[in-house]
Write a protein that holds these residues in place. Structure first.
Motif, PDB file in Angstrom:
ATOM      1  N   UNK A 155     -11.539  -1.094 -34.266  1.00  0.00           N
ATOM      2  CA  UNK A 155     -12.724  -2.076 -34.460  1.00  0.00           C
ATOM      3  C   UNK A 155     -12.771  -2.268 -36.067  1.00  0.00           C
ATOM      4  N   UNK A 156     -12.875  -0.976 -36.872  1.00  0.00           N
ATOM      5  CA  UNK A 156     -13.019  -1.256 -37.997  1.00  0.00           C
ATOM      6  C   UNK A 156     -11.912  -1.886 -38.727  1.00  0.00           C
ATOM      7  N   UNK A 157     -10.781  -1.768 -38.261  1.00  0.00           N
ATOM      8  CA  UNK A 157      -9.512  -2.274 -38.827  1.00  0.00           C
ATOM      9  C   UNK A 157      -9.284  -4.009 -38.141  1.00  0.00           C
ATOM     10  N   UNK A 158     -10.247  -4.501 -37.480  1.00  0.00           N
ATOM     11  CA  UNK A 158     -10.154  -5.824 -36.832  1.00  0.00           C
ATOM     12  C   UNK A 158      -9.448  -6.035 -35.747  1.00  0.00           C
ATOM     13  N   UNK A 159      -9.053  -5.076 -35.071  1.00  0.00           N
ATOM     14  CA  UNK A 159      -8.262  -4.981 -33.830  1.00  0.00           C
ATOM     15  C   UNK A 159      -9.121  -4.925 -32.589  1.00  0.00           C
ATOM     16  N   UNK A 160      -8.547  -5.169 -31.603  1.00  0.00           N
ATOM     17  CA  UNK A 160      -9.255  -4.760 -30.232  1.00  0.00           C
ATOM     18  C   UNK A 160      -8.404  -3.897 -29.570  1.00  0.00           C
ATOM     19  N   UNK A 161      -9.280  -3.124 -28.695  1.00  0.00           N
ATOM     20  CA  UNK A 161      -8.600  -2.102 -27.977  1.00  0.00           C
ATOM     21  C   UNK A 161      -9.307  -1.912 -26.563  1.00  0.00           C
ATOM     22  N   UNK A 162      -8.563  -1.374 -25.650  1.00  0.00           N
ATOM     23  CA  UNK A 162      -9.133  -1.034 -24.237  1.00  0.00           C
ATOM     24  C   UNK A 162      -8.337  -0.069 -23.620  1.00  0.00           C
ATOM     25  N   UNK A 163      -9.322   0.984 -23.078  1.00  0.00           N
ATOM     26  CA  UNK A 163      -8.504   2.076 -22.381  1.00  0.00           C
ATOM     27  C   UNK A 163      -8.459   1.821 -20.732  1.00  0.00           C
ATOM     28  N   UNK A 164      -7.181   2.331 -20.450  1.00  0.00           N
ATOM     29  CA  UNK A 164      -6.790   2.030 -18.914  1.00  0.00           C
ATOM     30  C   UNK A 164      -6.249   3.491 -18.447  1.00  0.00           C
ATOM     31  N   UNK A 165      -6.379   3.434 -17.052  1.00  0.00           N
ATOM     32  CA  UNK A 165      -5.532   4.623 -16.526  1.00  0.00           C
ATOM     33  C   UNK A 165      -4.004   4.471 -16.774  1.00  0.00           C
ATOM     34  N   UNK A 166      -3.433   5.645 -16.716  1.00  0.00           N
ATOM     35  CA  UNK A 166      -2.211   5.442 -17.281  1.00  0.00           C
ATOM     36  C   UNK A 166      -1.215   5.250 -15.724  1.00  0.00           C
ATOM     37  N   UNK A 167      -0.478   4.371 -15.798  1.00  0.00           N
ATOM     38  CA  UNK A 167      -0.076   3.753 -14.288  1.00  0.00           C
ATOM     39  C   UNK A 167       1.206   4.522 -14.294  1.00  0.00           C
ATOM     40  N   UNK A 168       1.728   5.085 -13.335  1.00  0.00           N
ATOM     41  CA  UNK A 168       2.724   5.927 -12.851  1.00  0.00           C
ATOM     42  C   UNK A 168       3.180   6.990 -14.007  1.00  0.00           C
ATOM     43  N   UNK A 169       2.366   8.132 -13.943  1.00  0.00           N
ATOM     44  CA  UNK A 169       2.692   8.998 -14.810  1.00  0.00           C
ATOM     45  C   UNK A 169       4.257   9.630 -15.097  1.00  0.00           C
ATOM     46  N   UNK A 170       4.693   9.264 -13.990  1.00  0.00           N
ATOM     47  CA  UNK A 170       6.264  10.038 -13.788  1.00  0.00           C
ATOM     48  C   UNK A 170       7.164   9.347 -14.741  1.00  0.00           C
ATOM     49  N   UNK A 171       6.955   7.859 -14.576  1.00  0.00           N
ATOM     50  CA  UNK A 171       7.939   7.177 -15.523  1.00  0.00           C
ATOM     51  C   UNK A 171       7.266   7.225 -17.145  1.00  0.00           C
ATOM     52  N   UNK A 172       6.259   7.261 -17.108  1.00  0.00           N
ATOM     53  CA  UNK A 172       5.534   7.654 -18.731  1.00  0.00           C
ATOM     54  C   UNK A 172       6.509   8.914 -19.235  1.00  0.00           C
ATOM     55  N   UNK A 173       6.404  10.108 -18.204  1.00  0.00           N
ATOM     56  CA  UNK A 173       6.935  11.120 -18.708  1.00  0.00           C
ATOM     57  C   UNK A 173       8.528  11.184 -19.013  1.00  0.00           C
ATOM     58  N   UNK A 174       9.016  10.230 -18.298  1.00  0.00           N
ATOM     59  CA  UNK A 174      10.530  10.304 -18.321  1.00  0.00           C
ATOM     60  C   UNK A 174      10.816   9.324 -19.490  1.00  0.00           C
ATOM     61  N   UNK A 175      10.317   8.383 -19.729  1.00  0.00           N
ATOM     62  CA  UNK A 175      10.534   7.337 -20.823  1.00  0.00           C
ATOM     63  C   UNK A 175      10.206   7.835 -22.202  1.00  0.00           C
ATOM     64  N   UNK A 176       8.998   8.445 -22.130  1.00  0.00           N
ATOM     65  CA  UNK A 176       8.409   9.163 -23.711  1.00  0.00           C
ATOM     66  C   UNK A 176       8.737  10.384 -23.810  1.00  0.00           C
ATOM     67  N   UNK A 177       9.624  11.096 -22.789  1.00  0.00           N
ATOM     68  CA  UNK A 177      10.030  12.505 -22.916  1.00  0.00           C
ATOM     69  C   UNK A 177       8.978  13.209 -23.157  1.00  0.00           C
ATOM     70  N   UNK A 178       7.917  13.375 -22.520  1.00  0.00           N
ATOM     71  CA  UNK A 178       6.416  13.888 -22.512  1.00  0.00           C
ATOM     72  C   UNK A 178       7.017  15.367 -22.063  1.00  0.00           C
ATOM     73  N   UNK A 179       6.191  16.408 -22.937  1.00  0.00           N
ATOM     74  CA  UNK A 179       6.173  17.812 -22.457  1.00  0.00           C
ATOM     75  C   UNK A 179       5.594  18.252 -21.374  1.00  0.00           C
ATOM     76  N   UNK A 180       6.041  19.231 -20.630  1.00  0.00           N
ATOM     77  CA  UNK A 180       5.545  19.456 -19.514  1.00  0.00           C
ATOM     78  C   UNK A 180       3.705  19.996 -19.487  1.00  0.00           C
ATOM     79  N   UNK A 181       3.435  20.367 -20.690  1.00  0.00           N
ATOM     80  CA  UNK A 181       2.071  20.874 -20.853  1.00  0.00           C
ATOM     81  C   UNK A 181       1.188  19.685 -21.241  1.00  0.00           C
ATOM     82  N   UNK A 182       1.632  18.411 -21.338  1.00  0.00           N
ATOM     83  CA  UNK A 182       0.845  17.209 -21.804  1.00  0.00           C
ATOM     84  C   UNK A 182       0.171  16.549 -20.558  1.00  0.00           C
TER      85      UNK A 182
END
Lengths: 261, 127
Positions: A155-182
């Motif tokens: 907000x302070x930087x003049x941006x907008x943002x919104x939080x959402x549930x992370x759809x399809x965590x399995x895809x996120x994990x694969x694409x972003x190479x997310x460690x198992x503990x995250x």
């Protein structure tokens, strides 16, 4: 922007300028704000991966969709995937001793390196780290504080943002190479607001004394009208939505993109 | 849709006009205040979609996106909603529409379903 105005102006922005990328330096500001958040044990609870929408192929973007993010994923130019590292206790023994050495946790308050080794680590943190429910509860709260700092920085930087549930965590994990503990926390969509930054007015909130109490839970915290008035002047309390033109604004935005009205 | 009237000869079918789901759509989306020409265009498109989707009534389209559980509990049907999305896309292609015009047509049908409680989103047109 003044602090109170940042708090007052924050909205969940759902209309972004899809054509305007977010400068990397502004993302850095958000991440630094997150990195400066309050956190128990000086632990690193929160992790984040920044991804530009246009760096993802269509197939991946489609896989990220869930019922509530479809339009937002198309409009927001930047995605920040937030996680809680469930191994957050690793290294906290040394970090706490560092805080003892820095006199942040001083003897005046009962702290010593021996206390960290023998009591805090041995009898509290280490056993606690084996109880998933406690660990998740603590990790979620601490990550939330961190993410909130980033939201306000946006907000302070003049941006907008919104939080959402992370759809399809399995895809996120694969694409972003997310460690198992995250553990997935939130998907934050970031961009320049296309809607007015007030987004139709401040969201309705229940009166202060509905949720906050004084002395006991039976005594509501009654706000001082003069303080309330000062907060209006300083921008924390703003005109409540919906503004009279909000429906027209949303209709026009919908027509711009051919979206359902 | 009690306050919607049409001159004889220019009417969409009676079934469309009398549909409670259409009335709900018009009321919720604010189309009751739209011009007659705009309302007629909306109804014509919906009627064409109903015909394309197997001559189903508007209310039937809505019902197909839900499943009714034991005790009458109502839940969104993932399968029904997915099939509806596919039918909408096929309908748009069938009409030879693409780009912004195609997006608008598909999302016009989605609007009807959304205002009847079917959660679905269309892809915005800006690329």
């Amino acid at each position: 922007m003044e602090f109170k105005e940042v708090i007052g102006l924050r909205r969940s922005i759902r209309w972004f300028k899809p054509w305007q990328p977010v400068e990397r330096e502004k993302i850095q500001v958000m991440l630094e704000a997150a990195n400066r958040s309050s956190r128990s044990m000086n632990a690193d609870y929160c992790k984040a991966v920044v991804v530009n929408r246009d760096d993802l192929d269509q197939e991946t973007r489609d896989a990220l969709r869930n019922p509530t993010t479809t339009v937002d994923l198309d409009l927001a130019p930047t995605y920040i995937f937030w996680f809680t590292d469930m191994d957050y206790e690793v290294g906290t023994q040394d970090r706490l001793k560092e805080l003892v050495q820095h006199k942040v946790l001083p003897p005046s308050h009962g702290w010593s390196e021996a206390y960290v080794d023998e009591v805090v680590w041995g009898q509290v943190i280490e056993p606690m780290s084996k109880v998933f429910a406690i660990k998740q509860w603590m990790g979620s709260i601490e990550s939330g504080i961190c993410i909130c700092n980033a939201l306000n920085a946006a907000v302070d930087e003049g941006l907008g943002a919104c939080l959402h549930a992370m759809g399809n965590p399995a895809v996120v994990k694969e694409v972003l190479k997310v460690p198992d503990s995250w553990f997935p926390a939130w998907l934050m969509l970031v961009g320049y607001p296309l809607e007015d930054r007030e987004a139709g007015g401040q969201r309705p909130r229940r009166p202060l004394d509905t949720n906050f109490f004084e002395g006991t839970c039976e005594t509501p915290f009654v706000p001082d009208p003069e303080v309330t008035e000062r907060l209006r002047r300083e921008g924390m309390i703003q005109e409540a939505g919906p503004f009279p033109w909000r429906a027209d604004e949303v209709r026009m935005l919908s027509r711009m993109f051919g979206l359902p009205e | 849709m009690s306050d919607v009237s049409y001159e004889e000869g220019s009417l969409p079918s009676d079934g469309i006009v009398a549909s409670p789901a259409v009335a709900r759509w018009f009321s919720s989306a604010g189309y009751d205040a739209a011009s007659e020409a705009d309302r007629r265009a909306l109804l014509d498109d919906l009627e064409a979609f109903c015909a394309y989707a197997g001559d189903r009534e508007p209310d039937e389209l809505v019902r197909s996106c839900f499943r009714i559980g034991e005790g009458g509990t109502k839940a969104i049907s993932v399968k029904g909603r997915r099939e509806m999305q596919e039918t909408i896309e096929a309908f748009v292609a069938h009409r030879g529409l693409s780009g912004h015009a195609g997006t608008v047509m598909g999302n016009r049908i989605r609007s009807f379903l959304i205002h009847n409680g079917v959660f679905m989103q269309g892809v915005p047109s800006f690329r």
